[in-house]
Every structure is written in C-alpha cells, then in structure tokens.
Motif scaffolding. Structure first.
Motif, PDB file in Angstrom:
ATOM      1  N   GLY A   2       0.822  -1.190   0.000  1.00  0.00           N
ATOM      2  CA  GLY A   2       0.000   0.000   0.000  1.00  0.00           C
ATOM      3  C   GLY A   2       0.857   1.240   0.000  1.00  0.00           C
ATOM      4  N   LYS A   3       0.263   2.315   0.435  1.00  0.00           N
ATOM      5  CA  LYS A   3       0.966   3.585   0.489  1.00  0.00           C
ATOM      6  C   LYS A   3       2.095   3.497   1.508  1.00  0.00           C
ATOM      7  CE  LYS A   3       0.063   8.407   1.467  1.00  0.00           C
ATOM      8  NZ  LYS A   3       0.555   9.227   0.450  1.00  0.00           N
ATOM      9  N   VAL A   4       3.248   4.020   1.145  1.00  0.00           N
ATOM     10  CA  VAL A   4       4.410   4.012   2.023  1.00  0.00           C
ATOM     11  C   VAL A   4       4.339   5.234   2.926  1.00  0.00           C
ATOM     12  CG1 VAL A   4       6.930   4.109   2.116  1.00  0.00           C
ATOM     13  CG2 VAL A   4       5.801   2.808   0.302  1.00  0.00           C
ATOM     14  N   GLU A   5       4.540   5.021   4.223  1.00  0.00           N
ATOM     15  CA  GLU A   5       4.500   6.119   5.182  1.00  0.00           C
ATOM     16  C   GLU A   5       5.748   6.984   5.040  1.00  0.00           C
ATOM     17  OE1 GLU A   5       4.296   6.901   9.998  1.00  0.00           O
ATOM     18  OE2 GLU A   5       4.580   4.872   9.255  1.00  0.00           O
ATOM     19  N   PHE A   6       5.536   8.300   4.991  1.00  0.00           N
ATOM     20  CA  PHE A   6       6.662   9.230   4.981  1.00  0.00           C
ATOM     21  C   PHE A   6       7.026   9.501   6.434  1.00  0.00           C
ATOM     22  CE2 PHE A   6       9.029  13.097   4.821  1.00  0.00           C
ATOM     23  CZ  PHE A   6       9.783  12.960   3.670  1.00  0.00           C
ATOM     24  N   GLY A  56      14.887  11.973  -1.518  1.00  0.00           N
ATOM     25  CA  GLY A  56      14.579  10.551  -1.468  1.00  0.00           C
ATOM     26  C   GLY A  56      13.176  10.305  -0.981  1.00  0.00           C
ATOM     27  N   MET A  57      12.882   9.064  -0.655  1.00  0.00           N
ATOM     28  CA  MET A  57      11.554   8.638  -0.202  1.00  0.00           C
ATOM     29  C   MET A  57      10.483   8.931  -1.254  1.00  0.00           C
ATOM     30  SD  MET A  57      11.439   6.904   2.552  1.00  0.00           S
ATOM     31  CE  MET A  57       9.684   6.953   2.775  1.00  0.00           C
ATOM     32  N   TYR A  58      10.883   8.845  -2.511  1.00  0.00           N
ATOM     33  CA  TYR A  58       9.945   9.132  -3.598  1.00  0.00           C
ATOM     34  C   TYR A  58       8.810   8.131  -3.657  1.00  0.00           C
ATOM     35  CZ  TYR A  58      13.950  11.934  -4.881  1.00  0.00           C
ATOM     36  OH  TYR A  58      14.997  12.816  -4.847  1.00  0.00           O
ATOM     37  N   CYS A  59       9.022   6.926  -3.120  1.00  0.00           N
ATOM     38  CA  CYS A  59       7.941   5.943  -3.081  1.00  0.00           C
ATOM     39  C   CYS A  59       6.806   6.438  -2.187  1.00  0.00           C
ATOM     40  CB  CYS A  59       8.438   4.589  -2.603  1.00  0.00           C
ATOM     41  SG  CYS A  59       9.251   4.595  -0.991  1.00  0.00           S
ATOM     42  N   ALA A  60       7.117   7.337  -1.232  1.00  0.00           N
ATOM     43  CA  ALA A  60       6.107   7.894  -0.327  1.00  0.00           C
ATOM     44  C   ALA A  60       5.669   9.292  -0.739  1.00  0.00           C
ATOM     45  CB  ALA A  60       6.651   7.947   1.096  1.00  0.00           C
ATOM     46  N   PRO A  81      15.460  -1.351   1.777  1.00  0.00           N
ATOM     47  CA  PRO A  81      14.624  -1.945   2.824  1.00  0.00           C
ATOM     48  C   PRO A  81      13.178  -1.439   2.788  1.00  0.00           C
ATOM     49  CG  PRO A  81      16.691  -1.167   3.755  1.00  0.00           C
ATOM     50  CD  PRO A  81      16.651  -0.697   2.327  1.00  0.00           C
ATOM     51  N   VAL A  82      12.974  -0.171   2.469  1.00  0.00           N
ATOM     52  CA  VAL A  82      11.613   0.380   2.398  1.00  0.00           C
ATOM     53  C   VAL A  82      10.839  -0.311   1.274  1.00  0.00           C
ATOM     54  CG1 VAL A  82      10.232   2.470   2.035  1.00  0.00           C
ATOM     55  CG2 VAL A  82      12.386   2.605   3.325  1.00  0.00           C
ATOM     56  N   PHE A  83      11.477  -0.522   0.150  1.00  0.00           N
ATOM     57  CA  PHE A  83      10.885  -1.215  -0.993  1.00  0.00           C
ATOM     58  C   PHE A  83      10.469  -2.633  -0.593  1.00  0.00           C
ATOM     59  CE2 PHE A  83      11.091  -3.707  -4.911  1.00  0.00           C
ATOM     60  CZ  PHE A  83      10.524  -2.878  -5.861  1.00  0.00           C
ATOM     61  N   LYS A  84      11.377  -3.339   0.084  1.00  0.00           N
ATOM     62  CA  LYS A  84      11.125  -4.725   0.478  1.00  0.00           C
ATOM     63  C   LYS A  84      10.044  -4.821   1.555  1.00  0.00           C
ATOM     64  CE  LYS A  84      15.809  -6.199  -0.650  1.00  0.00           C
ATOM     65  NZ  LYS A  84      17.116  -6.588  -0.100  1.00  0.00           N
ATOM     66  N   GLU A  85      10.138  -3.991   2.586  1.00  0.00           N
ATOM     67  CA  GLU A  85       9.190  -4.048   3.707  1.00  0.00           C
ATOM     68  C   GLU A  85       7.756  -3.726   3.279  1.00  0.00           C
ATOM     69  OE1 GLU A  85      10.818  -1.419   6.661  1.00  0.00           O
ATOM     70  OE2 GLU A  85      12.581  -2.699   6.922  1.00  0.00           O
ATOM     71  N   ASN A  86       7.613  -2.935   2.216  1.00  0.00           N
ATOM     72  CA  ASN A  86       6.287  -2.536   1.754  1.00  0.00           C
ATOM     73  C   ASN A  86       5.842  -3.304   0.514  1.00  0.00           C
ATOM     74  OD1 ASN A  86       5.346  -0.049   3.460  1.00  0.00           O
ATOM     75  ND2 ASN A  86       7.539   0.176   3.152  1.00  0.00           N
ATOM     76  N   ASP A  87       6.563  -4.355   0.160  1.00  0.00           N
ATOM     77  CA  ASP A  87       6.246  -5.210  -0.977  1.00  0.00           C
ATOM     78  C   ASP A  87       5.951  -4.399  -2.239  1.00  0.00           C
ATOM     79  OD1 ASP A  87       5.818  -7.595  -2.349  1.00  0.00           O
ATOM     80  OD2 ASP A  87       3.685  -7.639  -1.849  1.00  0.00           O
ATOM     81  N   LEU A  88       6.846  -3.465  -2.545  1.00  0.00           N
ATOM     82  CA  LEU A  88       6.615  -2.583  -3.689  1.00  0.00           C
ATOM     83  C   LEU A  88       6.844  -3.257  -5.028  1.00  0.00           C
ATOM     84  CD1 LEU A  88       7.981   0.793  -2.310  1.00  0.00           C
ATOM     85  CD2 LEU A  88       5.650  -0.124  -2.263  1.00  0.00           C
ATOM     86  N   MET A  89       7.384  -4.457  -5.025  1.00  0.00           N
ATOM     87  CA  MET A  89       7.527  -5.220  -6.263  1.00  0.00           C
ATOM     88  C   MET A  89       6.145  -5.536  -6.842  1.00  0.00           C
ATOM     89  SD  MET A  89       9.772  -6.520  -8.370  1.00  0.00           S
ATOM     90  CE  MET A  89      11.313  -6.928  -7.589  1.00  0.00           C
TER      91      MET A  89
END
Length: 104
Positions: A2-6, A56-60, A81-89
């Motif tokens: 889901g949405k990544v927390e900033f 950075g943190m562009y995913c959020a 780690p942020v990519f992996k923890e939030n299953d961004l794949m």
C-alpha cells in the motif's frame, strides 16, 4: 502492499541518496547539505522538514523536484529496505519513483 508512510524511520532506511540516478545531481547535493544542517541544530527535525526537502523517499512522496537526475543509471529500489518491507515489487510503479511517482 500500500501507500508508504513518509516517516523519519523510513527516511533513515531509504537508499535514494546513494542511488546512481541521483549521483551527479547538484540539486540533490544541495538538499542533502541543507538537511544535514537542519539535523545539526537542536530542534525536532520532523517538525521542520517537508517531503520536498528530502532527496529521497519518492515511493512515499512522489516525483523528485530536482530536474538534474540521470535516469539512464540503474535505480536501487529493489535493494532498498523500504521497498522490500512494503512489498513494492507488487505495486505500480515498480521502481524509479523519483521519475514515475509514488507507490500505489
């Protein structure tokens, strides 16, 4: 997924600042220096920092405000780690959040 927390926790895990896409960016270097100066002050950094201040943190936060990134380099998203923890794949876009916008 889901949405990544900033958050400062995620900012500290983020690999964007060591990504080759940003490696030659003057804008990113200036933002990093400004962020380091704010962090050296005796203040609550989370209360004065905006997502646009962080290179950075562009995913959020969404696309970069810097216009001098080099998108021909390979991004580090899949190692992050942020990519992996939030299953961004499993999400869209799958990487290059600095160019394509935040994860959704």
């Amino acid at each position: 997924m889901g949405k990544v927390e900033f958050s400062m926790e995620n900012v500290n895990k983020c690999l964007c600042t060591v990504c080759a896409v940003q490696g030659t960016s003057s804008c990113v270097k200036d933002k990093l220096q400004a962020m380091q100066e704010k962090m050296s002050e005796d203040i609550d950094i989370a209360s004065v920092i905006e997502p646009s201040d962080i290179p950075g943190m562009y995913c959020a936060s969404g696309k970069t405000s810097c216009d001098d990134l080099y998108f021909h380099e390979e991004c580090k998203c899949v190692e992050c780690p942020v990519f992996k923890e939030n299953d961004l794949m499993s999400g869209e876009p799958m990487g290059y959040f600095c160019r394509d916008g935040m994860a959704r």
